[in-house]
Scaffold this motif. Structure first.
Motif, mmCIF file in Angstrom:
data_model
loop_
_atom_site.group_PDB
_atom_site.id
_atom_site.type_symbol
_atom_site.label_atom_id
_atom_site.label_comp_id
_atom_site.label_asym_id
_atom_site.label_seq_id
_atom_site.Cartn_x
_atom_site.Cartn_y
_atom_site.Cartn_z
ATOM 1 N N TYR A 113 1.137 -1.022 0.247
ATOM 2 C CA TYR A 113 -0.128 -0.177 -0.262
ATOM 3 C C TYR A 113 1.085 1.070 0.116
ATOM 4 O O TYR A 113 1.624 1.661 0.497
ATOM 5 N N PHE A 114 0.958 2.351 -0.947
ATOM 6 C CA PHE A 114 1.118 3.588 -1.148
ATOM 7 C C PHE A 114 0.499 4.940 -0.498
ATOM 8 O O PHE A 114 0.591 5.707 -0.512
ATOM 9 N N MET A 115 -1.289 4.392 -0.084
ATOM 10 C CA MET A 115 -2.235 5.432 -0.034
ATOM 11 C C MET A 115 -3.024 4.021 0.500
ATOM 12 O O MET A 115 -3.444 3.193 0.329
ATOM 13 N N SER A 116 -4.024 5.124 1.833
ATOM 14 C CA SER A 116 -5.127 4.699 2.252
ATOM 15 C C SER A 116 -6.048 4.962 1.362
ATOM 16 O O SER A 116 -5.828 6.161 0.529
ATOM 17 N N TYR A 307 -4.307 13.855 3.030
ATOM 18 C CA TYR A 307 -5.466 12.693 3.085
ATOM 19 C C TYR A 307 -4.310 11.303 2.420
ATOM 20 O O TYR A 307 -3.298 11.594 1.401
ATOM 21 N N GLY A 308 -4.730 9.995 3.141
ATOM 22 C CA GLY A 308 -3.752 8.853 1.804
ATOM 23 C C GLY A 308 -3.685 8.123 3.523
ATOM 24 O O GLY A 308 -2.450 7.043 3.269
ATOM 25 N N ASP A 340 4.220 4.922 3.524
ATOM 26 C CA ASP A 340 3.759 6.179 3.392
ATOM 27 C C ASP A 340 5.054 6.838 2.654
ATOM 28 O O ASP A 340 4.912 8.283 2.725
ATOM 29 N N SER A 341 6.111 6.952 1.748
ATOM 30 C CA SER A 341 6.899 7.941 1.957
ATOM 31 C C SER A 341 6.523 9.257 0.590
ATOM 32 O O SER A 341 7.197 9.280 0.694
ATOM 33 N N LEU A 342 5.368 8.396 0.154
ATOM 34 C CA LEU A 342 4.808 9.385 -1.166
ATOM 35 C C LEU A 342 3.827 10.096 -0.672
ATOM 36 O O LEU A 342 2.815 11.028 -1.087
ATOM 37 N N ILE A 343 3.368 9.709 0.611
ATOM 38 C CA ILE A 343 2.426 10.704 1.005
ATOM 39 C C ILE A 343 2.635 12.330 1.237
ATOM 40 O O ILE A 343 0.963 12.972 0.945
#
Length: 361
Positions: A113-116, A307-308, A340-343
């Protein structure tokens, strides 16, 4: 046969297709970083619950990121996992079960996962309001309806039964489809309970069917997942996933700020999503209520500026939920399921400007 064994066998059958040869799958639409990209959603039809994605299309958020996104609708999260793992899709809003199952011994799935997206649990169990069923223990000998037997709602209900000590083979799960088929199944007495998702329950309520929630043991703290991708693709082309995530986040922020405009955009771009037999006002009101039921589980409010984010504790709870029930046999490091590095880059846009654009519609 013991219930735990049945649940394990069901999980094994659902994940059989995840044992995939992944060599030579690095290219394709999903991982090349090109402008043409596919993403998947586990729904048979366009509907109000995914209106935020229609907003990302209709408002040109994908286009602003230089992306031509093809949204592929699928029957289940297992199918989504197959499409992403084989490079047929770059990403998908996918529930955690196949992602976690893919980390079991003998599997070669490596989705991250990279985003919720579905931050909280969108699945649940309900019964008609006048039913004498008050807990999952009362489901012994009963029939439970679901959109399809591959749905994550069935997995969660079965695991909840296992947790409560109810033999899995004492409950009959049947596929009842969507929309009017679900209503007919309830009104005819074909099913005693429903294992569905937030938006499906709201559609039934909109049709005047009074429902009451039944607690599923162990499910309260779960997440229904988010945007997942192959770990190798995330590493090779992080900018693609930043662009996808940003466009999707903008759609969610817009939909939360003005659900009515989001539904109008959905009906314009995907007219098949509009309920039949209702006048314009009633169709709009119906869609808005369904979208609001989904927004309540997306982790978005008026003040959200990031968000995410996916709560690691929810992923840990999901792993433990499946482990306790015997659905998986080996522990999985929940932290390895989420990057979560892209959030921060995904949220590099003016959230208030998106909200204002929504309110100006």
């Amino acid at each position: 046969m013991p219930a735990r064994t049945l649940v394990r066998r069901a999980a094994a059958a659902a994940s059989l297709a995840l044992v995939l040869p992944l060599a030579a799958c690095g290219g394709g639409d999903g991982g090349s970083g090109g402008s043409s990209v596919a993403m998947t959603l586990a729904t048979p039809t366009w509907n109000a619950g995914i209106a935020s994605i229609a907003v990302s299309e209709g408002m040109g958020y994908f286009e602003e990121e230089g992306l031509d996104v093809n949204v592929v609708l699928t029957d289940s999260a297992t199918t989504q996992a197959q499409q992403i793992a084989t490079g047929k899709a770059a990403t998908g809003a996918i529930s955690p079960e196949p992602v976690i199952l893919g980390r079991q011994p003998g599997k070669n799935l490596d989705l991250v996962y990279f985003m919720s997206y579905y931050k909280d649990n969108i699945y649940g169990l309900m019964v008609p309001e006048d039913s004498d069923i008050t807990s999952v223990e009362d489901l012994r000998g009963k029939t439970v309806g679901a959109i399809s037997l591959a749905s994550a709602s069935v997995t969660q209900a079965q695991v909840g039964l296992e947790e409560a000590g109810v033999p899995a083979d004492s409950v009959d799960f049947v596929a009842i489809g969507t929309g009017g088929q679900q209503a007919a199944a309830v009104e005819s007495g074909k099913v005693d309970a429903l294992a569905l998702l937030d938006t499906s329950f709201q559609v039934l309520k909109n049709q005047g069917i009074a429902l009451r929630e039944i607690e599923v043991p162990g499910a309260a703290d779960l997440t229904s997942g988010g945007l997942a991708a192959r770990a190798s693709d995330l590493e090779e082309d992080p900018e693609l996933y930043v662009k996808l995530g940003r466009a999707i986040a903008k759609g969610v922020v817009f939909a939360q700020a003005n659900p009515e405009a989001a539904i109008e955009m959905l009906y314009d771009t995907h007219p098949e999503a509009k309920p039949s037999g209702l006048d314009e006002d009633a169709a709009l009101a119906s869609g808005v209520s369904v979208l609001e039921a989904r927004l309540a589980n997306l982790g978005i409010d008026d003040d959200t500026e990031t968000y995410g984010e996916l709560d690691p504790a929810q992923l840990e709870a999901m792993v433990q939920f499946l482990l306790d029930a015997g659905t998986i046999t080996e522990p999985v490091d929940a932290a390895s399921l989420y990057d979560d590095s892209l959030i921060s880059d995904i949220n590099d846009f003016d959230h208030d400007a998106v909200r204002q654009a929504a309110r100006d519609r």
